[in-house]
Design a protein around this motif. Structure first.
Motif, PDB file in Angstrom:
ATOM      1  N   VAL A  63       0.851  -1.194   0.000  1.00 61.96           N
ATOM      2  CA  VAL A  63       0.000   0.000   0.000  1.00 61.96           C
ATOM      3  C   VAL A  63       0.881   1.236   0.000  1.00 61.96           C
ATOM      4  O   VAL A  63       1.871   1.299   0.735  1.00 61.96           O
ATOM      5  CB  VAL A  63      -0.910   0.034   1.250  1.00 61.96           C
ATOM      6  N   THR A  64       0.536   2.216  -0.838  1.00 58.26           N
ATOM      7  CA  THR A  64       1.215   3.511  -0.854  1.00 58.26           C
ATOM      8  C   THR A  64       0.180   4.591  -0.559  1.00 58.26           C
ATOM      9  O   THR A  64      -0.860   4.646  -1.229  1.00 58.26           O
ATOM     10  CB  THR A  64       1.883   3.778  -2.215  1.00 58.26           C
ATOM     11  N   GLU A  65       0.444   5.430   0.435  1.00 60.42           N
ATOM     12  CA  GLU A  65      -0.544   6.413   0.891  1.00 60.42           C
ATOM     13  C   GLU A  65       0.107   7.759   1.186  1.00 60.42           C
ATOM     14  O   GLU A  65       1.298   7.827   1.512  1.00 60.42           O
ATOM     15  CB  GLU A  65      -1.232   5.922   2.175  1.00 60.42           C
ATOM     16  N   ARG A  66      -0.721   8.802   1.114  1.00 61.24           N
ATOM     17  CA  ARG A  66      -0.264  10.122   1.543  1.00 61.24           C
ATOM     18  C   ARG A  66       0.029  10.123   3.034  1.00 61.24           C
ATOM     19  O   ARG A  66      -0.524   9.326   3.790  1.00 61.24           O
ATOM     20  CB  ARG A  66      -1.353  11.172   1.289  1.00 61.24           C
ATOM     21  N   ARG A  67       0.890  11.054   3.437  1.00 60.66           N
ATOM     22  CA  ARG A  67       1.092  11.245   4.869  1.00 60.66           C
ATOM     23  C   ARG A  67       0.201  12.379   5.381  1.00 60.66           C
ATOM     24  O   ARG A  67      -0.007  13.387   4.699  1.00 60.66           O
ATOM     25  CB  ARG A  67       2.562  11.550   5.171  1.00 60.66           C
ATOM     26  N   PHE A  68      -0.309  12.151   6.570  1.00 60.63           N
ATOM     27  CA  PHE A  68      -1.137  13.132   7.269  1.00 60.63           C
ATOM     28  C   PHE A  68      -0.389  13.586   8.513  1.00 60.63           C
ATOM     29  O   PHE A  68       0.609  12.975   8.920  1.00 60.63           O
ATOM     30  CB  PHE A  68      -2.468  12.508   7.695  1.00 60.63           C
ATOM     31  N   VAL A  69      -0.866  14.649   9.139  1.00 64.91           N
ATOM     32  CA  VAL A  69      -0.363  15.053  10.441  1.00 64.91           C
ATOM     33  C   VAL A  69      -1.523  15.012  11.430  1.00 64.91           C
ATOM     34  O   VAL A  69      -2.640  15.430  11.107  1.00 64.91           O
ATOM     35  CB  VAL A  69       0.280  16.463  10.416  1.00 64.91           C
ATOM     36  N   ALA A  92       0.883  18.477  23.404  1.00 67.68           N
ATOM     37  CA  ALA A  92       2.325  18.558  23.645  1.00 67.68           C
ATOM     38  C   ALA A  92       3.149  18.247  22.407  1.00 67.68           C
ATOM     39  O   ALA A  92       4.341  18.571  22.356  1.00 67.68           O
ATOM     40  CB  ALA A  92       2.715  17.606  24.766  1.00 67.68           C
ATOM     41  N   ALA A  93       2.538  17.609  21.406  1.00 72.20           N
ATOM     42  CA  ALA A  93       3.289  17.233  20.208  1.00 72.20           C
ATOM     43  C   ALA A  93       2.334  16.982  19.056  1.00 72.20           C
ATOM     44  O   ALA A  93       1.113  16.866  19.247  1.00 72.20           O
ATOM     45  CB  ALA A  93       4.126  15.980  20.472  1.00 72.20           C
ATOM     46  N   ILE A  94       2.905  16.898  17.857  1.00 74.33           N
ATOM     47  CA  ILE A  94       2.173  16.443  16.685  1.00 74.33           C
ATOM     48  C   ILE A  94       2.875  15.194  16.169  1.00 74.33           C
ATOM     49  O   ILE A  94       3.983  14.871  16.601  1.00 74.33           O
ATOM     50  CB  ILE A  94       2.103  17.526  15.587  1.00 74.33           C
ATOM     51  N   THR A  95       2.253  14.492  15.231  1.00 75.28           N
ATOM     52  CA  THR A  95       2.897  13.312  14.656  1.00 75.28           C
ATOM     53  C   THR A  95       2.437  13.104  13.230  1.00 75.28           C
ATOM     54  O   THR A  95       1.290  13.422  12.882  1.00 75.28           O
ATOM     55  CB  THR A  95       2.607  12.053  15.503  1.00 75.28           C
ATOM     56  N   LEU A  96       3.317  12.577  12.406  1.00 76.02           N
ATOM     57  CA  LEU A  96       2.950  12.193  11.048  1.00 76.02           C
ATOM     58  C   LEU A  96       2.448  10.758  11.054  1.00 76.02           C
ATOM     59  O   LEU A  96       2.901   9.935  11.846  1.00 76.02           O
ATOM     60  CB  LEU A  96       4.157  12.314  10.115  1.00 76.02           C
ATOM     61  N   LEU A  97       1.537  10.448  10.147  1.00 77.04           N
ATOM     62  CA  LEU A  97       1.009   9.094  10.025  1.00 77.04           C
ATOM     63  C   LEU A  97       0.474   8.894   8.619  1.00 77.04           C
ATOM     64  O   LEU A  97       0.249   9.860   7.882  1.00 77.04           O
ATOM     65  CB  LEU A  97      -0.067   8.815  11.066  1.00 77.04           C
ATOM     66  N   ALA A  98       0.278   7.644   8.234  1.00 74.26           N
ATOM     67  CA  ALA A  98      -0.240   7.328   6.907  1.00 74.26           C
ATOM     68  C   ALA A  98      -1.734   7.611   6.845  1.00 74.26           C
ATOM     69  O   ALA A  98      -2.436   7.589   7.861  1.00 74.26           O
ATOM     70  CB  ALA A  98       0.027   5.867   6.576  1.00 74.26           C
ATOM     71  N   PHE A 135       7.560  17.314  17.792  1.00 72.09           N
ATOM     72  CA  PHE A 135       7.113  16.044  17.226  1.00 72.09           C
ATOM     73  C   PHE A 135       7.237  14.919  18.243  1.00 72.09           C
ATOM     74  O   PHE A 135       8.152  14.895  19.069  1.00 72.09           O
ATOM     75  CB  PHE A 135       7.969  15.681  16.002  1.00 72.09           C
ATOM     76  N   ALA A 136       6.318  13.972  18.158  1.00 73.33           N
ATOM     77  CA  ALA A 136       6.483  12.683  18.833  1.00 73.33           C
ATOM     78  C   ALA A 136       7.368  11.838  17.924  1.00 73.33           C
ATOM     79  O   ALA A 136       7.112  11.735  16.724  1.00 73.33           O
ATOM     80  CB  ALA A 136       5.138  12.002  19.045  1.00 73.33           C
ATOM     81  N   ALA A 137       8.418  11.240  18.477  1.00 74.89           N
ATOM     82  CA  ALA A 137       9.397  10.518  17.670  1.00 74.89           C
ATOM     83  C   ALA A 137       9.459   9.052  18.053  1.00 74.89           C
ATOM     84  O   ALA A 137       9.293   8.694  19.223  1.00 74.89           O
ATOM     85  CB  ALA A 137      10.786  11.136  17.835  1.00 74.89           C
TER      86      ALA A 137
END
Length: 297
Positions: free
Chosen positions: A163-169, A238-244, A193-195
């Protein structure tokens, strides 16, 4: 008193990294705890294994000798454990499948349906791993195959993209960007960012958008090992994160908003296996994954 296998693993990690901080991250330990274990091993063996100062860590002659022995012992033990586990799984007709996140996307049921036709009577056991291991248990031979997010820079692991998908925040619902329909990565580049743990390697960098930062280091609010840890941090603001994109739907919850991000390479979900593994159940599961992904596209 004999040294334990765990002590040898700790020693080998430091010997390979020549850095206690990196080795501790790889082992999911605190640095003081790792240092204590190494000191205990030195006492047991009555030998200094490392020379340490503020700038570098070096193996002593005794440490070099022990590393040669430990590497062989650990390899032989891991191979033996794998043989036992494979035999048990074969006898039980059970395939162990690792995962880092929920799979969703209607993919997993389709895979199971196709696998059952190829291997009647086999059971599939799904095992979740923390995010510090980008191979989801595959490299440690805890599973037979695994659903992983790329990149995975681990020798001996092969992958096929499903699967190939855009990244969201994902941001808190109280975040100033929460009402936006989309954002550009440059708008969130300076956010906390949460890492993923350091042991996740290139996968940690990918989910921090490192390739699009032009060398600028990210602001790390905290390291996280699970989805629950991540979204609790995000919902608090406290943070943001990237996800599919698919995970943006899977992990949707109150207090969090997920927004498409422009300016980032897509995320890739893959099936992974150990190179050279020709067991029929493993090959059939990989084929089932490929067929299910093709039917979905």
């Amino acid at each position: 008193m004999d040294a334990h296998l765990r002590d040898l693993r700790y020693f080998a990690a430091v010997a390979e990294e020549l850095n206690f901080t990196r080795a501790a991250g790889r082992l999911h330990l605190s640095q003081p705890a790792l240092s204590k274990q190494i000191r205990g091993l030195e006492v047991t063996l009555r030998a200094q294994l490392f020379r340490r100062d503020r700038r570098q860590v070096e193996l002593t002659a005794a440490g070099t000798a022990l590393y040669e022995v430990a590497r062989g012992l650990l390899r032989d033990w891991d191979d033996g454990v794998a043989v036992v586990a494979d035999a048990a799984a074969q006898e039980a007709r059970m395939l162990r499948v690792g995962t880092l996140t929920s799979i969703g996307r209607a993919l997993y049921p389709a895979v199971i349906e196709r696998f059952a036709k190829r291997q009647p009577g086999w059971r599939v056991e799904l095992r979740s791993s923390e995010w510090g291991d980008p191979t989801a248990g595959l490299d440690q031979r805890a599973v037979d195959v695994a659903f992983v997010w790329l990149p995975v820079d681990v020798p001996g692991i092969e992958t096929a993209v499903l699967v190939t998908e855009r990244r969201f925040v994902a941001v808190s619902a109280r975040h100033p960007l929460a009402g936006r329909q989309s954002v550009v990565f440059s708008e969130i580049i300076n956010e906390p960012f949460a890492a993923l743990p350091v042991s996740a390697g290139p996968l940690r960098d990918f989910w921090l958008g490192a390739a699009q930062r032009a060398g600028r280091p990210p602001h790390i609010a905290a390291e996280v090992s699970t989805a629950d840890e991540t979204f609790e941090l995000v919902s608090s603001g406290a943070a943001i994160t990237l996800l599919a994109e698919g995970n943006a739907h899977i992990y949707a919850r109150q207090g969090i908003v997920c927004i498409p991000v422009d300016g980032l390479d897509p995320a890739r979900l893959a099936i992974a296996w150990r190179r050279g593994d020709q067991r029929p159940a493993v090959r059939d599961f990989i084929s089932a994954c490929r067929d299910a992904a093709e039917a979905r596209s």
